[in-house]
Motif scaffolding. Structure first.
Motif, PDB file in Angstrom:
ATOM      1  N   ALA A  85       0.826  -1.209   0.000  1.00 32.34           N
ATOM      2  CA  ALA A  85       0.000   0.000   0.000  1.00 32.34           C
ATOM      3  C   ALA A  85       0.861   1.260   0.000  1.00 32.34           C
ATOM      4  N   THR A  86       1.905   1.260   0.834  1.00 31.11           N
ATOM      5  CA  THR A  86       2.773   2.437   0.937  1.00 31.11           C
ATOM      6  C   THR A  86       3.568   2.642  -0.344  1.00 31.11           C
ATOM      7  N   TYR A 106       1.326   4.053  -3.014  1.00 31.44           N
ATOM      8  CA  TYR A 106       1.093   5.470  -2.726  1.00 31.44           C
ATOM      9  C   TYR A 106       2.306   6.303  -3.128  1.00 31.44           C
ATOM     10  N   VAL A 132      -1.991   7.012   3.768  1.00 32.04           N
ATOM     11  CA  VAL A 132      -1.938   5.791   2.965  1.00 32.04           C
ATOM     12  C   VAL A 132      -3.282   5.069   3.042  1.00 32.04           C
ATOM     13  N   ALA A 133      -3.874   5.067   4.235  1.00 31.46           N
ATOM     14  CA  ALA A 133      -5.193   4.445   4.398  1.00 31.46           C
ATOM     15  C   ALA A 133      -6.235   5.169   3.548  1.00 31.46           C
ATOM     16  N   VAL A 187      -5.653   4.142  -0.093  1.00 30.23           N
ATOM     17  CA  VAL A 187      -6.177   2.799  -0.359  1.00 30.23           C
ATOM     18  C   VAL A 187      -7.700   2.836  -0.412  1.00 30.23           C
ATOM     19  N   GLN A 218      -8.833   4.206  -3.679  1.00 26.10           N
ATOM     20  CA  GLN A 218      -8.639   3.243  -4.759  1.00 26.10           C
ATOM     21  C   GLN A 218      -9.723   2.168  -4.736  1.00 26.10           C
ATOM     22  N   VAL A 219     -10.059   1.724  -3.535  1.00 26.15           N
ATOM     23  CA  VAL A 219     -11.118   0.718  -3.400  1.00 26.15           C
ATOM     24  C   VAL A 219     -12.461   1.291  -3.830  1.00 26.15           C
ATOM     25  N   SER A 231      -9.862  -0.384 -11.844  1.00 26.51           N
ATOM     26  CA  SER A 231      -8.963   0.661 -11.365  1.00 26.51           C
ATOM     27  C   SER A 231      -8.188   1.231 -12.538  1.00 26.51           C
TER      28      SER A 231
END
Length: 320
Positions: free
Chosen positions: A82-83, A86, A170-171, A174, A177-178, A187
């Motif tokens: 994830a990081t 990003y 980052v959360a 994510v 993106q979701v 995506s």
């Protein structure tokens, strides 16, 4: 409001680390007045040969150590992926989630987090392999159930501490993106770009690479020491047999694998730049926990073997 929530979470995180460190520090103080407290800590934190006899009731097999590293690998991989995504998004020109600093500063901060998580990934991957293929745990070796639960928590907390400063954004990334995937059914993917993929690591400073070298030094020696320990029980008949280990840093200390772990976490601390108190406390916990365990292990060796090398210290050569 969001900033206040982040600081509240961080304060709670810091409190957890401090509460975890203090009992270990107190138990390590060489005072007879603390014997009862030391035994209490050992009853919960002990494992294997140093597990307190009174704690045998609430225990699990020590071979469950592998569970910690499986959790560590899965969680660290998710955080790293994830990081890194990003960071690549930022390198591609998007920085909608950054605030309170310039884009260049923020890119460096995110890239540094990627590097720290990458080092942690290298560490936990080796540990999970060692747990299943190198170590041969005795069937009688146990650890307290609270130590087991605490270690599971640790391998969630430790990787998160390495990226705690950027975890909220980052959360959000994510989540966006979701949400985008759910809304559109796909995506926005791009062709693989090698330079873009490694760009988060291209702007690291000398401090990160020095820390990485120290991490690698500790990592290599821990691998060697674990191989030595694993070789002591090469045959099933040796399952319950204890042998004095020799070689590598075992020539200086009783627990060189613990010393190597402290060294590699020192590398992580240096790579982080030393500006995040969460990583300082993570290092403090590792150092306190392993120093305490090494002291107990060293005392066990001295009691078990009459011919134990007198020149060896517990964990720090010529010091302790």
């Amino acid at each position: 409001m969001e900033v206040e929530i982040v600081w509240l979470v961080k304060a709670a995180w810091i409190t957890v680390w401090i509460v975890s460190i203090l009992p270990l520090v107190i138990a390590s103080i060489p005072s007879s007045k603390l014997n009862s407290f030391r035994e209490l800590v050992l009853s919960f934190a002990g494992r294997g040969k140093i597990l307190h006899p009174s704690s045998q009731k609430f225990t699990v097999p020590q071979k469950f150590f592998g569970h910690f590293y499986v959790v560590g690998v899965v969680w660290t991989t998710l955080l790293l992926a994830a990081t890194w995504m990003y960071a690549c998004k930022m390198a591609g020109g998007s920085h909608v989630f950054s605030f309170h600093m310039t884009h260049v500063e923020h890119r460096f901060k995110v890239g540094r987090a990627v590097f720290l998580l990458l080092l942690m990934e290298i560490h936990v991957l080796r540990r999970v392999i060692e747990s299943f293929y190198v170590f041969k745990y005795s069937t009688s070796a146990r650890m307290h159930i609270l130590a087991y639960v605490g270690a599971l928590f640790y391998y969630v907390a430790a990787p998160l501490s390495l990226c705690s400063n950027i975890a909220p954004e980052v959360a959000r990334f994510v989540g966006s993106q979701v949400a985008e995937f759910i809304a559109s059914g796909k995506s926005h993917s791009h062709d693989f770009n090698l330079l873009l993929s490694i760009s988060p690591l291209m702007k690291l400073g000398s401090l990160q690479w020095i820390g990485g070298a120290i991490f690698l030094w500790g990592w290599i020696h821990q691998r060697r020491c674990h191989a030595i320990l694993g070789s002591l029980r090469e045959y099933p008949s040796q399952e319950k047999e204890y042998i004095i280990p020799y070689g590598d840093w075992f020539e200086m200390v009783s627990c060189p694998h613990f010393l190597a772990e402290i060294v590699l976490y020192l590398g992580l601390l240096i790579s982080s730049g030393g500006t995040d108190i969460s990583i300082w406390l993570l290092f403090g916990f590792v150092a306190a926990n392993l120093t305490y365990a090494a002291g107990e292990t060293h005392r066990w060796y001295l009691q078990k073997f009459e011919n134990y090398p007198a020149s060896r210290h517990a964990i720090f050569p010529h010091v302790y």
